[in-house]
Design a protein around this motif. Sequence first.
Motif, PDB file in Angstrom:
ATOM      1  N   GLY A   1      36.485   4.783   4.311  1.00 15.41           N
ATOM      2  CA  GLY A   1      36.903   3.902   3.232  1.00 15.41           C
ATOM      3  C   GLY A   1      35.783   3.585   2.263  1.00 15.41           C
ATOM      4  O   GLY A   1      34.605   3.834   2.538  1.00 15.41           O
ATOM      5  N   PRO A   2      36.117   2.991   1.128  1.00 12.05           N
ATOM      6  CA  PRO A   2      35.134   2.774   0.060  1.00 12.05           C
ATOM      7  C   PRO A   2      34.340   1.487   0.179  1.00 12.05           C
ATOM      8  O   PRO A   2      33.446   1.240  -0.627  1.00 12.05           O
ATOM      9  CB  PRO A   2      36.016   2.736  -1.192  1.00 12.05           C
ATOM     10  N   TYR A   3      34.654   0.628   1.170  1.00 11.26           N
ATOM     11  CA  TYR A   3      34.094  -0.719   1.185  1.00 11.26           C
ATOM     12  C   TYR A   3      32.923  -0.859   2.151  1.00 11.26           C
ATOM     13  O   TYR A   3      32.844  -0.186   3.178  1.00 11.26           O
ATOM     14  CB  TYR A   3      35.173  -1.736   1.561  1.00 11.26           C
ATOM     15  N   ALA A   4      32.033  -1.784   1.806  1.00  7.56           N
ATOM     16  CA  ALA A   4      30.940  -2.196   2.678  1.00  7.56           C
ATOM     17  C   ALA A   4      30.764  -3.694   2.527  1.00  7.56           C
ATOM     18  O   ALA A   4      31.238  -4.312   1.563  1.00  7.56           O
ATOM     19  CB  ALA A   4      29.647  -1.467   2.328  1.00  7.56           C
TER      20      ALA A   4
ATOM     21  N   ASP B   1      44.833   3.874  10.377  1.00  7.60           N
ATOM     22  CA  ASP B   1      44.268   4.963  11.167  1.00  7.60           C
ATOM     23  C   ASP B   1      44.601   6.303  10.537  1.00  7.60           C
ATOM     24  O   ASP B   1      45.564   6.434   9.761  1.00  7.60           O
ATOM     25  CB  ASP B   1      44.796   4.897  12.608  1.00  7.60           C
ATOM     26  N   GLY B   2      43.771   7.306  10.849  1.00  7.30           N
ATOM     27  CA  GLY B   2      44.001   8.648  10.344  1.00  7.30           C
ATOM     28  C   GLY B   2      43.348   8.941   9.024  1.00  7.30           C
ATOM     29  O   GLY B   2      43.691   9.924   8.363  1.00  7.30           O
ATOM     30  N   ALA B   3      42.374   8.118   8.601  1.00  9.64           N
ATOM     31  CA  ALA B   3      41.669   8.362   7.340  1.00  9.64           C
ATOM     32  C   ALA B   3      40.707   9.539   7.503  1.00  9.64           C
ATOM     33  O   ALA B   3      40.282   9.861   8.616  1.00  9.64           O
ATOM     34  CB  ALA B   3      40.909   7.107   6.925  1.00  9.64           C
ATOM     35  N   PRO B   4      40.334  10.181   6.399  1.00 11.57           N
ATOM     36  CA  PRO B   4      39.372  11.290   6.485  1.00 11.57           C
ATOM     37  C   PRO B   4      38.041  10.823   7.056  1.00 11.57           C
ATOM     38  O   PRO B   4      37.640   9.674   6.884  1.00 11.57           O
ATOM     39  CB  PRO B   4      39.222  11.730   5.021  1.00 11.57           C
ATOM     40  N   ALA B   5      37.348  11.726   7.722  1.00 10.84           N
ATOM     41  CA  ALA B   5      36.059  11.398   8.318  1.00 10.84           C
ATOM     42  C   ALA B   5      35.030  11.086   7.243  1.00 10.84           C
ATOM     43  O   ALA B   5      35.054  11.626   6.145  1.00 10.84           O
ATOM     44  CB  ALA B   5      35.586  12.559   9.184  1.00 10.84           C
ATOM     45  N   ALA B   6      34.120  10.167   7.568  1.00  8.26           N
ATOM     46  CA  ALA B   6      33.036   9.806   6.663  1.00  8.26           C
ATOM     47  C   ALA B   6      31.712  10.002   7.385  1.00  8.26           C
ATOM     48  O   ALA B   6      31.638   9.944   8.610  1.00  8.26           O
ATOM     49  CB  ALA B   6      33.185   8.355   6.211  1.00  8.26           C
ATOM     50  N   ASP B   7      30.636  10.239   6.613  1.00  3.85           N
ATOM     51  CA  ASP B   7      29.333  10.447   7.232  1.00  3.85           C
ATOM     52  C   ASP B   7      28.433   9.227   7.105  1.00  3.85           C
ATOM     53  O   ASP B   7      27.246   9.289   7.445  1.00  3.85           O
ATOM     54  CB  ASP B   7      28.643  11.675   6.624  1.00  3.85           C
ATOM     55  N   THR B   8      28.976   8.126   6.624  1.00  7.41           N
ATOM     56  CA  THR B   8      28.213   6.885   6.512  1.00  7.41           C
ATOM     57  C   THR B   8      29.021   5.749   7.125  1.00  7.41           C
ATOM     58  O   THR B   8      30.226   5.858   7.327  1.00  7.41           O
ATOM     59  CB  THR B   8      27.913   6.546   5.033  1.00  7.41           C
ATOM     60  N   ALA B   9      28.339   4.646   7.393  1.00  6.77           N
ATOM     61  CA  ALA B   9      29.025   3.478   7.917  1.00  6.77           C
ATOM     62  C   ALA B   9      29.886   2.855   6.819  1.00  6.77           C
ATOM     63  O   ALA B   9      29.540   2.887   5.636  1.00  6.77           O
ATOM     64  CB  ALA B   9      28.011   2.462   8.428  1.00  6.77           C
ATOM     65  N   ALA B  10      31.008   2.294   7.202  1.00  3.10           N
ATOM     66  CA  ALA B  10      31.916   1.657   6.251  1.00  3.10           C
ATOM     67  C   ALA B  10      32.399   0.337   6.845  1.00  3.10           C
ATOM     68  O   ALA B  10      32.185   0.043   8.021  1.00  3.10           O
ATOM     69  CB  ALA B  10      33.094   2.572   5.931  1.00  3.10           C
ATOM     70  N   LEU B  11      33.051  -0.448   6.001  1.00  5.77           N
ATOM     71  CA  LEU B  11      33.574  -1.735   6.444  1.00  5.77           C
ATOM     72  C   LEU B  11      34.485  -1.564   7.643  1.00  5.77           C
ATOM     73  O   LEU B  11      35.386  -0.735   7.642  1.00  5.77           O
ATOM     74  CB  LEU B  11      34.333  -2.399   5.294  1.00  5.77           C
ATOM     75  N   ALA B  12      34.238  -2.398   8.663  1.00  5.97           N
ATOM     76  CA  ALA B  12      35.037  -2.373   9.891  1.00  5.97           C
ATOM     77  C   ALA B  12      35.514  -3.780  10.192  1.00  5.97           C
ATOM     78  O   ALA B  12      34.841  -4.767   9.863  1.00  5.97           O
ATOM     79  CB  ALA B  12      34.203  -1.840  11.051  1.00  5.97           C
ATOM     80  N   ILE B  13      36.677  -3.888  10.830  1.00  4.90           N
ATOM     81  CA  ILE B  13      37.252  -5.187  11.168  1.00  4.90           C
ATOM     82  C   ILE B  13      37.761  -5.173  12.596  1.00  4.90           C
ATOM     83  O   ILE B  13      38.314  -4.182  13.075  1.00  4.90           O
ATOM     84  CB  ILE B  13      38.391  -5.562  10.189  1.00  4.90           C
TER      85      ILE B  13
END
Length: 368
Positions: A251-254, A101-113
């Motif tokens: 994060g960098p993953y999808a 938690d606490g990662a920088p905000a992203a404007d696209t969807a990223a891998l979620a678990i």
Amino acid sequence: MPECLVFRVPTRHPADVSGVMDLIASGAVAAAEILAVFGKTEGNGCVNDFTRHLAVIALETALAGALGCTPEAVGARVALVMSGGTEGGLSPHLLVLARRDGAPAADTAALAIGTAFTADFQPEEIGRMAQVEATAAAVGRAMAAAGLDDPEDVHFVQVKCPLLTSARIGEAATRGRTVATHDTYASMGLSRGASALGVALALGEAEGAELSDAAIGTRRDLYSGRASASAGIELMRNEVIVLGNARGWSGPYAIAHRVMRDGIDFLAIQGVLADLGFSMSGQLTPEDSERVVALLAKAEPSHDGLIRGRRHIMNDDSDINATRHARALVGGVAAAAIGRTDLFVSGGAEHQGPDGGGPVAVIARVRT
């Protein structure tokens, strides 16, 4: 904002957790951030494959030391999905999935678990509608934990499920209960099938009215294109891990998925890679191969004994279990596409894709 972390580490034997502990020691991941560990162990993948249990014990013990708690407490919160069988060229390894938690905000969807657990099943519930319904409810909870509101955003659901043993069958009998089967090996398939139909129910791939005890293991037209279930002796509950792409995650993953129509559906794997932005012109380059952190696939011999009209002997070989043949076949096809052999190929695809086929998903680094 949460970020899903994914690490792939090799193992020298089923109890080798040194790679996981090295990640923790280096600060790459905190033990408290780990939500799930997938593992390919070099056992036979059958009822008596104790490499899975050995790996679970080793991971629970090691993580307990890092967290300052008991191994039982680790097992209560971390989904440990060990899949036995590394036939052919498949390489034993672990996939560590964590939430930070606490990662920088992203404007696209990223891998979620998201993860969730059912309560322990009674032996008479394994392979029956009780398991289907409990799994569907757990998938819903795991989706909520991942912030995945739309089932279309879910690309892979891994379930670890129990099986029947002679002792468990006997215990049910002492209470006057009957079980789905007295064949302990067949119970693995029924448990996987019930779990997969639970995923299908949760994701809208099957209607509740279509499902029944009698449909489990027989209605091959009913399946999930995103479920992967692995049965083992080391637990009595279902452990559910939902993976998808969600806004609100960084994060960098999808992740992307397709459904292989049979064990040699190379184009389905290439389609997943194309969905993730890889340029497809044969096997991935070494650089692109390393961007793929995980390939997750199911393997199952077709019941008609044919692959595209040509006979196979997987179901007729009394020396080597059919699922072991299938893992080797799909593992080879997948390795040819990815250019690596540390791939999570799991056997036994009851209600997980069409007969003889199965889901395939890839987690890859798509952003720097």
